[in-house]
Design a protein around this motif. Structure first.
Motif, PDB file in Angstrom:
ATOM      1  N   ALA A 183       5.645  -4.405   4.187  1.00  0.00           N
ATOM      2  CA  ALA A 183       5.809  -5.340   5.219  1.00  0.00           C
ATOM      3  C   ALA A 183       4.656  -6.011   5.574  1.00  0.00           C
ATOM      4  CB  ALA A 183       6.223  -4.507   6.459  1.00  0.00           C
ATOM      5  N   MET A 184       3.412  -5.514   5.307  1.00  0.00           N
ATOM      6  CA  MET A 184       2.249  -6.389   5.463  1.00  0.00           C
ATOM      7  C   MET A 184       2.139  -7.332   4.443  1.00  0.00           C
ATOM      8  SD  MET A 184      -0.265  -2.895   5.900  1.00  0.00           S
ATOM      9  CE  MET A 184      -0.061  -1.897   7.411  1.00  0.00           C
ATOM     10  N   PHE A 185       2.545  -7.093   3.116  1.00  0.00           N
ATOM     11  CA  PHE A 185       2.334  -8.088   2.159  1.00  0.00           C
ATOM     12  C   PHE A 185       3.496  -9.148   2.574  1.00  0.00           C
ATOM     13  CE2 PHE A 185      -0.112  -7.159  -1.419  1.00  0.00           C
ATOM     14  CZ  PHE A 185      -0.700  -5.812  -1.047  1.00  0.00           C
ATOM     15  N   ALA A 186       4.611  -9.050   3.015  1.00  0.00           N
ATOM     16  CA  ALA A 186       5.679  -9.827   3.202  1.00  0.00           C
ATOM     17  C   ALA A 186       5.302 -10.742   4.641  1.00  0.00           C
ATOM     18  CB  ALA A 186       6.975  -8.904   3.721  1.00  0.00           C
ATOM     19  N   MET A 187       4.694 -10.206   5.468  1.00  0.00           N
ATOM     20  CA  MET A 187       4.433 -10.799   6.711  1.00  0.00           C
ATOM     21  C   MET A 187       3.121 -11.741   6.907  1.00  0.00           C
ATOM     22  SD  MET A 187       6.313  -8.040   9.243  1.00  0.00           S
ATOM     23  CE  MET A 187       6.436  -9.203  10.905  1.00  0.00           C
ATOM     24  N   TRP A 188       2.306 -10.821   5.978  1.00  0.00           N
ATOM     25  CA  TRP A 188       0.873 -11.408   6.132  1.00  0.00           C
ATOM     26  C   TRP A 188       0.391 -12.376   4.899  1.00  0.00           C
ATOM     27  CZ3 TRP A 188      -1.806  -6.382   7.811  1.00  0.00           C
ATOM     28  CH2 TRP A 188      -1.324  -5.868   8.785  1.00  0.00           C
ATOM     29  N   GLY A 189       1.341 -12.156   3.920  1.00  0.00           N
ATOM     30  CA  GLY A 189       0.713 -12.732   2.768  1.00  0.00           C
ATOM     31  C   GLY A 189       0.204 -11.847   1.703  1.00  0.00           C
ATOM     32  N   ASP A 190       0.076 -11.916   0.401  1.00  0.00           N
ATOM     33  CA  ASP A 190      -0.541 -10.976  -0.524  1.00  0.00           C
ATOM     34  C   ASP A 190      -1.890 -11.186  -0.239  1.00  0.00           C
ATOM     35  OD1 ASP A 190       2.073 -10.874  -1.314  1.00  0.00           O
ATOM     36  OD2 ASP A 190       1.605 -12.278  -3.270  1.00  0.00           O
ATOM     37  N   GLU A 191      -2.674 -12.197  -0.104  1.00  0.00           N
ATOM     38  CA  GLU A 191      -4.419 -12.209   0.034  1.00  0.00           C
ATOM     39  C   GLU A 191      -4.555 -11.329   1.343  1.00  0.00           C
ATOM     40  OE1 GLU A 191      -7.628 -15.521  -0.176  1.00  0.00           O
ATOM     41  OE2 GLU A 191      -5.841 -15.943  -0.885  1.00  0.00           O
ATOM     42  N   ARG A 192      -4.016 -11.725   2.366  1.00  0.00           N
ATOM     43  CA  ARG A 192      -4.375 -11.065   3.493  1.00  0.00           C
ATOM     44  C   ARG A 192      -4.345  -9.574   3.623  1.00  0.00           C
ATOM     45  NH1 ARG A 192      -1.643 -13.639   8.603  1.00  0.00           N
ATOM     46  NH2 ARG A 192      -2.166 -11.463  10.268  1.00  0.00           N
ATOM     47  N   ALA A 193      -3.013  -9.121   3.124  1.00  0.00           N
ATOM     48  CA  ALA A 193      -2.850  -7.871   2.929  1.00  0.00           C
ATOM     49  C   ALA A 193      -3.683  -7.173   1.946  1.00  0.00           C
ATOM     50  CB  ALA A 193      -1.174  -7.448   2.424  1.00  0.00           C
ATOM     51  N   THR A 194      -3.893  -7.653   0.893  1.00  0.00           N
ATOM     52  CA  THR A 194      -4.961  -7.175  -0.048  1.00  0.00           C
ATOM     53  C   THR A 194      -6.206  -6.945   0.553  1.00  0.00           C
ATOM     54  OG1 THR A 194      -3.439  -8.034  -1.850  1.00  0.00           O
ATOM     55  CG2 THR A 194      -5.910  -7.009  -2.574  1.00  0.00           C
ATOM     56  N   THR A 195      -6.805  -8.077   1.237  1.00  0.00           N
ATOM     57  CA  THR A 195      -8.109  -7.664   2.067  1.00  0.00           C
ATOM     58  C   THR A 195      -8.055  -6.685   3.157  1.00  0.00           C
ATOM     59  OG1 THR A 195      -8.110 -10.200   1.787  1.00  0.00           O
ATOM     60  CG2 THR A 195      -9.641  -9.274   3.259  1.00  0.00           C
ATOM     61  N   TYR A 196      -6.817  -6.486   3.544  1.00  0.00           N
ATOM     62  CA  TYR A 196      -6.762  -5.512   4.712  1.00  0.00           C
ATOM     63  C   TYR A 196      -6.694  -4.059   4.054  1.00  0.00           C
ATOM     64  CZ  TYR A 196      -4.311  -2.583   8.212  1.00  0.00           C
ATOM     65  OH  TYR A 196      -3.704  -1.584   9.137  1.00  0.00           O
ATOM     66  N   MET A 250       2.782  -5.938  14.486  1.00  0.00           N
ATOM     67  CA  MET A 250       2.673  -6.213  13.292  1.00  0.00           C
ATOM     68  C   MET A 250       2.206  -7.988  12.989  1.00  0.00           C
ATOM     69  SD  MET A 250       2.979  -4.393  10.675  1.00  0.00           S
ATOM     70  CE  MET A 250       3.507  -5.274   9.226  1.00  0.00           C
ATOM     71  N   GLY A 251       2.163  -8.534  14.220  1.00  0.00           N
ATOM     72  CA  GLY A 251       1.978 -10.200  14.006  1.00  0.00           C
ATOM     73  C   GLY A 251       3.168 -10.845  14.458  1.00  0.00           C
ATOM     74  N   ASP A 322      12.654  -9.603   2.310  1.00  0.00           N
ATOM     75  CA  ASP A 322      11.589  -9.985   2.052  1.00  0.00           C
ATOM     76  C   ASP A 322      10.505  -8.736   1.858  1.00  0.00           C
ATOM     77  OD1 ASP A 322      12.536 -12.540   2.246  1.00  0.00           O
ATOM     78  OD2 ASP A 322      11.675 -12.957   4.168  1.00  0.00           O
ATOM     79  N   ILE A 323      10.772  -7.882   2.545  1.00  0.00           N
ATOM     80  CA  ILE A 323       9.827  -6.597   2.330  1.00  0.00           C
ATOM     81  C   ILE A 323      10.061  -5.909   1.226  1.00  0.00           C
ATOM     82  CG2 ILE A 323       9.063  -4.700   3.493  1.00  0.00           C
ATOM     83  CD1 ILE A 323       9.796  -5.876   6.324  1.00  0.00           C
ATOM     84  N   ALA A 324      11.503  -5.710   0.990  1.00  0.00           N
ATOM     85  CA  ALA A 324      11.794  -5.071  -0.199  1.00  0.00           C
ATOM     86  C   ALA A 324      11.238  -5.700  -1.373  1.00  0.00           C
ATOM     87  CB  ALA A 324      13.478  -4.958  -0.279  1.00  0.00           C
ATOM     88  N   ASP A 325      11.403  -6.964  -1.357  1.00  0.00           N
ATOM     89  CA  ASP A 325      10.908  -7.741  -2.675  1.00  0.00           C
ATOM     90  C   ASP A 325       9.468  -7.726  -2.900  1.00  0.00           C
ATOM     91  OD1 ASP A 325      13.414  -9.049  -2.964  1.00  0.00           O
ATOM     92  OD2 ASP A 325      12.992 -10.956  -1.852  1.00  0.00           O
ATOM     93  N   LYS A 326       8.659  -7.231  -1.942  1.00  0.00           N
ATOM     94  CA  LYS A 326       7.356  -7.055  -2.154  1.00  0.00           C
ATOM     95  C   LYS A 326       6.823  -5.624  -2.384  1.00  0.00           C
ATOM     96  CE  LYS A 326       5.648 -10.903  -1.144  1.00  0.00           C
ATOM     97  NZ  LYS A 326       4.623 -11.909  -2.064  1.00  0.00           N
ATOM     98  N   LEU A 327       8.038  -4.651  -2.633  1.00  0.00           N
ATOM     99  CA  LEU A 327       7.541  -3.128  -2.747  1.00  0.00           C
ATOM    100  C   LEU A 327       6.789  -2.963  -3.987  1.00  0.00           C
ATOM    101  CD1 LEU A 327      10.881  -0.910  -2.003  1.00  0.00           C
ATOM    102  CD2 LEU A 327       8.539  -1.109  -0.790  1.00  0.00           C
ATOM    103  N   GLU A 328       7.100  -3.386  -5.010  1.00  0.00           N
ATOM    104  CA  GLU A 328       6.351  -3.365  -6.460  1.00  0.00           C
ATOM    105  C   GLU A 328       5.258  -3.737  -6.282  1.00  0.00           C
ATOM    106  OE1 GLU A 328       7.685  -1.412  -8.612  1.00  0.00           O
ATOM    107  OE2 GLU A 328       9.706  -1.167  -7.333  1.00  0.00           O
ATOM    108  N   LEU A 329       5.109  -5.038  -5.866  1.00  0.00           N
ATOM    109  CA  LEU A 329       3.597  -5.540  -5.667  1.00  0.00           C
ATOM    110  C   LEU A 329       2.699  -4.792  -4.826  1.00  0.00           C
ATOM    111  CD1 LEU A 329       1.437  -7.828  -6.476  1.00  0.00           C
ATOM    112  CD2 LEU A 329       2.403  -9.022  -4.277  1.00  0.00           C
TER     113      LEU A 329
END
Lengths: 340, 498
Positions: A183-196, A250-251, A322-329
């Motif tokens: 959900a963090m990846f889906a809502m915040w974007g990949d870069e922001r979630a990775t930094t987090y 969550m934002g 959208d969250i499910a789509d981000k599960l693998e990544l």
């Protein structure tokens, strides 16, 4: 009658044959008894299945998840069983893996009779799953050590040194924590979630076995707060633990709410029995039962929430797809960063 | 044992050996070969090495503690005969580890001031030590009996007690202590429940997570590859131990048939009281216990019966395997193969069973897969006990059996094992207790019915359901008490016959 060697042999043979017959009969499968893969906690699962039995006279056969694998373990089993599924129904404590499973073609399209009052956001457009009773992702803490007003109001703030160094979280590859990271990846974007995630790691977050282990870490004083689900806090409170919770944002103005899902498995061997069970599990009666249990799931049906006086508004500004789509990544990134 | 029954037992044993060892390992290998090398080797991440180091550290600490607890008992057990004392020594080993952990958690309370970070580690070490000290007691006790005590008693006539012990007895005992440490390391590296219940993540937990979380084909292969390093490590330690202390050439002395004195027995009773009595007693200290038991019977009556049924079937099949293993050629190879399987993490054994039987509904969907998984894990007990029983047979007994007309190896073994039935019965009880407490294998091969009580116990722990946790735990402890009593009686009978 004297016990001769011949009689003894006959007796042993008879009992051996009788035992084999008994075992074969014992392994026979009834077409009326659906098999359920259930990752809803066993305590609540038992209550729901008992209610089904009371209502229909049918006893479902249930395989519960293990603590190590949670929902992911059962989902992988369904994938591995492929076109010869053992289970007829999936009763999952989360939604993201269910959506993935539906997209991969492992779930059958079936609209339960009892879902007319379920809001559209909690039903699959192709009727492959239905969502009921919600649990929230929360921050649990011991009020004797931490004041509620001192805690961060957003999930994102938790990555700061002062919070992350005393934070416990479950293995992000399993259960609702996996969905939360996605959900963090889906809502915040990949870069922001990775930094987090990197900030969490560098600031000393503690990774533990599961959500209840995270709660235990707080109770034992090994951590001051933890990411977990509402039901883990409620059951710990029932056991007398001094633990409370807050709902960080969550934002989008709300925390992440994760529903329980019900689905019929494709190529089910006991389809009719499975459909009966899906009808029941998706019904308002089960939502009510879960809401009144120690799990205190929040119903997705607004009318039921009003009846139960659960004055909670659930934000619809996030998409489970959208969250499910981000599960693998998100799982791969979390593995690389947090579990190194 | 009649010839006909003997043939049945052997056939069951051979079939079970193939079904639990050959077929699953082959199926797992086939699955592993389907994966590319990159996938398999990805298990060796930084996290893997970190968890391996943590596991070895934890196991080493626990092994030291187990030595401290086990050595005093070893010198009581070794060379002095008391079935009661031996039964007491075996008791902790048969106790479900989770129950021990729950009991000790009540003792420590929620806080360990100043030790928050280390408390789970210390707790896990202590619980492992409380569980496994009998391994030290029995193995070092055997070394003491085989010659250590005789050498010590001869030497003490010429010098002081400590010098006599250091010069004469220690070399003989050190080898057994080294082997005991090796066994402890091997068992602890694959053990999951104690660290898990204490909140410590170790390698076996990671392998369990891989088994549950990875795609089906990759999981088994990755776990198998991940197990190679610990297995090589244990083998290397074994090699070092053997090189350091050489082969055991001492023979059992004849002065060992002494009765255990009262004060010596007290040492063993005290250690058992601390390691078993305290955690069990703490679980029982609640006035609600009777009502919790009532709730248990009402809620889980059928699961209890099913669990005992599966455990009993496992025990019978394991002993059949043991009998079959010693009556065919290649006994030692079979023993080593079952031992290797036994020290593997339960997750791998579970995965291998799923790989082998996923397409056979009558096995995969029902209790047989539980039995097969448990037999795969504990077949070594049957093989080891039957092998030891045969080795303990005097040469003249073998000759006399041959003179009576036993020509083939199988007939000799049949004639000899008939007199060893107490050992076989004792082994069956031991396997029954192990199977009741197993969590790792049965979590992976779970079926709709029966649900094994050990997995329910873990669930209750995570759901903070104290009442159920206590009642299930105490039920499992109660189940092993008759097993230990019967084991003692069997040993007593065996000694009387001898």
């Amino acid at each position: 009658m004297p016990l001769t060697r011949r009689r003894l042999r006959f007796s042993i043979s008879f009992h051996a044959c009788a035992s084999v017959c008994w075992l074969v009969v014992g392994c026979a499968e009834s077409a009326d008894q659906p098999v359920v893969y259930c990752s809803v906690d066993e305590t609540f699962g038992l209550q729901v299945m008992a209610a089904f039995e009371d209502a229909t006279g049918i006893t479902p056969r249930v395989v519960y998840d293990s603590e190590a694998g949670k929902t992911t373990g059962l989902i992988n089993r369904i994938r591995a069983e492929g076109d010869r599924p053992r289970a007829d129904v999936l009763f999952s404590s989360e939604i993201f893996n269910t959506i993935r499973l539906a997209d991969e073609g492992f779930l059958a399209s079936y609209k339960p009779a009892s879902v007319a009052d379920v809001p559209a956001g909690f039903r699959d457009k192709q009727n492959r799953w239905t969502a009921i009773g919600l649990r929230a992702r929360v921050l649990a803490f011991d009020p004797s050590r931490v004041k509620r007003e001192e805690l961060p109001q957003t999930w994102e703030a938790l990555s700061q040194k002062k919070w992350a160094s005393r934070l416990a979280m479950a293995n992000p590859l399993f259960g609702t924590t996996r969905g939360h990271v996605a959900a963090m990846f889906a809502m915040w974007g990949d870069e922001r979630a990775t930094t987090y995630l990197k900030a969490l790691k560098s600031n000393g977050v503690q990774i533990v076995d599961g959500n209840s282990a995270a709660v235990r870490a707080v109770i034992d004083g090994r951590a001051d707060w933890c990411m977990t689900d509402t039901d883990d806090v409620w059951v710990a409170q029932r056991d007398g633990a001094n633990i409370e919770l807050i709902y960080p944002d969550m934002g989008h103005g709300d925390t992440l709410w994760i529903p329980t899902t019900v689905a019929l498995i494709a190529n089910s061997r006991r389809e009719e029995a499975g459909q009966k069970l899906v009808d029941f599990l998706a019904s308002g009666a089960v939502e009510k039962l879960l809401a009144e249990s120690t799990s205190r799931n929040v119903p997705v049906r607004p009318e039921l929430r009003r009846q139960l006086k659960m004055d909670i508004s659930i934000s619809d500004r996030m998409s489970y797809d959208d969250i499910a789509d981000k599960l693998e990544l998100s799982a791969a990134t979390a593995r690389d960063i947090l579990l190194k | 044992m009649g010839r006909w029954l003997w043939q049945v037992v052997r056939a069951v044993g051979v079939a079970a050996l193939v079904a639990t060892l050959v077929v699953p390992v082959a199926a797992l290998l086939v699955r592993a070969l389907r994966c590319d090398a990159g996938t398999l080797l990805s298990v060796f991440s930084e996290r893997y090495w970190m968890l391996l180091a943590k596991t070895v550290g934890l196991a080493s600490g626990a092994a030291v503690l187990a030595m401290v607890l086990g050595l005093p008992a070893a010198f009581v057990v070794g060379g002095r005969r008391s079935t009661l004392v031996t039964g007491l020594v075996v008791l902790p080993l048969m106790m479900p580890a989770m129950v021990m952990v729950f009991g000790w958690q009540r003792f420590w309370g929620p806080y360990t001031p100043g030790l928050e970070g280390w408390a789970p580690w210390l707790r896990a070490m202590w619980c492992w030590a409380c569980w496994y000290w009998p391994v030290v007691a029995l193995m070092v006790g055997a070394g003491w009996a085989r010659g250590g005590r005789a050498a010590y008693e001869a030497a003490v006539l010429e010098t002081t007690g400590w010098v006599a012990f250091r010069r004469a007895a220690l070399p003989g005992v050190a080898r057994h202590a080294g082997m005991a440490a090796l066994v402890l390391m091997a068992v602890m590296v694959g053990e999951y429940t104690v660290p898990h219940a204490n909140g410590v993540i170790v390698l076996s937990a990671e392998l369990m997570a891989i088994a549950e979380g990875e795609p089906f084909d990759a999981a088994g292969g990755k776990i198998a590859v991940g197990c190679v390093v610990p297995l090589v490590m244990v083998a290397a330690i074994g090699w070092v131990v053997t090189r350091l202390w050489g082969r055991d050439t001492t023979r059992r002395d004849d002065v060992g048939a002494l009765q255990v004195g009262r004060w010596r027995a007290t040492i063993v009773v005290a250690i058992v009281a601390v390691t078993v009595g305290v955690p069990t007693g703490l679980l029982m200290l609640n006035r609600d216990v009777p009502s919790w038991f009532r709730e248990l019977i009402v809620t889980y009556g059928s699961e209890l019966a099913g669990t005992f049924g599966v455990a009993a079937a496992t025990a019978v099949v394991v002993m059949c395997i043991g009998v079959a293993a010693v009556s065919v050629r290649g006994t030692l190879a079979i023993l080593l193969a079952t031992l290797a399987m036994g020290v593997l993490p339960g997750a791998l054994i579970g995965e291998s069973m799923l790989a082998a039987y996923q397409r056979i509904d009558v096995v995969y969907n029902h209790w047989p897969i539980l039995v097969l998984g448990l037999v795969g894990r504990y077949a070594w007990v049957g093989c080891l006990l039957c092998w030891l029983a045969m080795r303990a047979t005097a040469r003249d007994q073998v000759e006399s059996v041959r003179l009576e007309g036993a020509t083939s190896r199988g007939e000799v073994v049949r004639s000899l094992l008939v007199h060893q039935w107490p050992t076989l019965a004792g082994g069956a009880f031991l396997v029954l207790a192990f199977a009741l407490a197993d969590v790792d294998v049965v979590a992976i091969v779970a079926v709709p019915s029966p649900r094994m009580m050990a997995t329910i116990l873990v669930e209750k722990f995570h759901r903070f359901e104290t009442g159920m946790m206590v009642s299930i735990g105490l039920t499992m402890v109660l189940a092993i008490v008759p097993a230990v009593a019967l084991l003692s009686m069997a040993m007593r009978y065996g000694r009387r016959r001898a």
